[in-house]
Design a protein around this motif. Structure first.
Motif, PDB file in Angstrom:
ATOM      1  N   PRO A   1     -10.164  -5.015  -7.611  1.00 36.48           N
ATOM      2  CA  PRO A   1      -9.766  -6.243  -8.325  1.00 36.48           C
ATOM      3  C   PRO A   1      -8.300  -6.606  -8.122  1.00 36.48           C
ATOM      4  O   PRO A   1      -7.932  -7.786  -8.138  1.00 36.48           O
ATOM      5  CB  PRO A   1     -10.059  -5.930  -9.798  1.00 36.48           C
ATOM      6  N   PHE A   2      -7.451  -5.598  -7.909  1.00 39.25           N
ATOM      7  CA  PHE A   2      -6.026  -5.829  -7.633  1.00 39.25           C
ATOM      8  C   PHE A   2      -5.873  -6.677  -6.374  1.00 39.25           C
ATOM      9  O   PHE A   2      -5.134  -7.666  -6.343  1.00 39.25           O
ATOM     10  CB  PHE A   2      -5.352  -4.466  -7.476  1.00 39.25           C
ATOM     11  N   PHE A   3      -6.625  -6.323  -5.328  1.00 40.46           N
ATOM     12  CA  PHE A   3      -6.589  -7.075  -4.076  1.00 40.46           C
ATOM     13  C   PHE A   3      -7.273  -8.435  -4.230  1.00 40.46           C
ATOM     14  O   PHE A   3      -6.734  -9.458  -3.800  1.00 40.46           O
ATOM     15  CB  PHE A   3      -7.250  -6.277  -2.952  1.00 40.46           C
ATOM     16  N   LEU A   4      -8.472  -8.441  -4.837  1.00 42.78           N
ATOM     17  CA  LEU A   4      -9.242  -9.687  -4.924  1.00 42.78           C
ATOM     18  C   LEU A   4      -8.515 -10.768  -5.706  1.00 42.78           C
ATOM     19  O   LEU A   4      -8.526 -11.938  -5.312  1.00 42.78           O
ATOM     20  CB  LEU A   4     -10.614  -9.422  -5.545  1.00 42.78           C
ATOM     21  N   SER A   5      -7.873 -10.398  -6.802  1.00 45.80           N
ATOM     22  CA  SER A   5      -7.151 -11.415  -7.579  1.00 45.80           C
ATOM     23  C   SER A   5      -5.976 -11.978  -6.783  1.00 45.80           C
ATOM     24  O   SER A   5      -5.689 -13.171  -6.843  1.00 45.80           O
ATOM     25  CB  SER A   5      -6.673 -10.844  -8.912  1.00 45.80           C
ATOM     26  N   SER A   6      -5.312 -11.127  -6.019  1.00 43.88           N
ATOM     27  CA  SER A   6      -4.196 -11.588  -5.188  1.00 43.88           C
ATOM     28  C   SER A   6      -4.695 -12.501  -4.067  1.00 43.88           C
ATOM     29  O   SER A   6      -4.093 -13.528  -3.772  1.00 43.88           O
ATOM     30  CB  SER A   6      -3.468 -10.386  -4.603  1.00 43.88           C
TER      31      SER A   6
END
Length: 114
Positions: free
Chosen positions: A41-46
């Protein structure tokens, strides 16, 4: 994972392989899965927000965050590979590449017999 070399050097090769399997199952794989679960989720939100740096030029940030996820995915693959190899060595399916008995003349690997 980290073995305590003082203890593991006193163990038989079979016991060290079992210790490696336990270390992978108890420590490495749960650690990696936890970080994959956190990094996704850290990557996907970015990525979805198109996050950019606040510095002049505004470089995109998601590729750097993607590398965190990719690194843990590669670590998961390596851990699974090592686990499969250790189980195969314990079962006698493949020779242990670390043992001198698994090498022929001049250190060349000996092919397993069918």
């Amino acid at each position: 994972h980290v073995r305590i070399d003082i203890i593991s050097s006193r163990l038989s090769k079979r016991a060290r392989d079992r210790l490696d399997i336990a270390g992978h199952l108890i420590f490495l794989l749960p650690f990696v899965l936890l970080h994959i679960n956190t990094a996704t989720p850290f990557f996907l939100s970015s990525f979805q927000s198109g996050e950019v740096s606040t510095n002049a030029g505004g470089l995109i940030i998601w590729p750097a965050k993607a590398m965190i996820l990719v690194g843990f995915l590669l670590l998961l693959a390596q851990g699974a590979s090592e686990l499969i190899k250790r189980v195969a060595i314990l079962r006698g399916v493949i020779p242990d590449p670390a043992s001198s008995a698994a090498h022929g003349a001049h250190g060349a690997p000996i092919a397993p017999t069918p």
